[in-house]
Design a protein around this motif. Structure first.
Motif, PDB file in Angstrom:
ATOM      1  N   UNK A  10       0.837  -1.199   0.000  1.00  0.00           N
ATOM      2  CA  UNK A  10       0.000   0.000   0.000  1.00  0.00           C
ATOM      3  C   UNK A  10       0.872   1.249   0.000  1.00  0.00           C
ATOM      4  N   UNK A  11       1.932   1.254   0.799  1.00  0.00           N
ATOM      5  CA  UNK A  11       2.844   2.400   0.844  1.00  0.00           C
ATOM      6  C   UNK A  11       3.477   2.617  -0.524  1.00  0.00           C
ATOM      7  N   UNK A  12       3.954   1.555  -1.163  1.00  0.00           N
ATOM      8  CA  UNK A  12       4.562   1.679  -2.487  1.00  0.00           C
ATOM      9  C   UNK A  12       3.555   2.148  -3.526  1.00  0.00           C
ATOM     10  N   UNK A  13       2.305   1.680  -3.425  1.00  0.00           N
ATOM     11  CA  UNK A  13       1.259   2.125  -4.349  1.00  0.00           C
ATOM     12  C   UNK A  13       1.023   3.632  -4.206  1.00  0.00           C
ATOM     13  N   UNK A  14       0.958   4.107  -2.973  1.00  0.00           N
ATOM     14  CA  UNK A  14       0.733   5.541  -2.739  1.00  0.00           C
ATOM     15  C   UNK A  14       1.902   6.353  -3.292  1.00  0.00           C
ATOM     16  N   UNK A  15       3.130   5.897  -3.045  1.00  0.00           N
ATOM     17  CA  UNK A  15       4.311   6.616  -3.540  1.00  0.00           C
ATOM     18  C   UNK A  15       4.387   6.614  -5.072  1.00  0.00           C
TER      19      UNK A  15
END
Length: 122
Positions: free
Chosen positions: A49-54
């Protein structure tokens, strides 16, 4: 001021006595500070999820101290990831709390934490 707010401010200014918050202990090797790891777990932010947001943000702004803020609209809410100049996640906001309903809510939160700029600050 709540304990969580005080800890967040200490994280932003480099921790007590200027020592900063280290990535050791429970966050070692995760790409997150200890505070970042704690908040990600509490608020339901997986590494994916963090990588998707970034990688797929709807807004990207900057804060002093070399912080980059990524925000992504997720359904009816925003999820926010804040990265320090080392590339470590220092905090996440939103997630399962669904506390950021509008971009105005995000900017209010950022202004309460020292402001933001559309251009890198430093």
């Amino acid at each position: 001021m709540s304990k969580d707010e005080a800890l967040f401010i200490l994280q932003l200014i480099g921790g007590p006595k200027g020592g900063g918050v280290k990535s050791g202990g429970g966050a070692k090797g995760t790409g997150k500070t200890i505070h970042g790891e704690t908040r990600a777990n509490q608020r339901g932010f997986s590494n994916d999820k963090i990588n998707d947001i970034k990688n797929n943000y709807s807004h990207k702004v900057y804060q002093s101290g070399g912080r980059t803020v990524y925000a992504k609209k997720n359904g009816n809410y925003y999820d926010v990831v804040v990265i320090n100049r080392k590339g470590e996640v220092i905090t996440t906001v939103g997630g399962n709390t669904k506390s950021l309903k509008t971009w105005k809510d995000v900017t209010k939160m950022l202004n309460n934490q020292g402001g933001f700029s559309s251009l890198p600050v430093d």
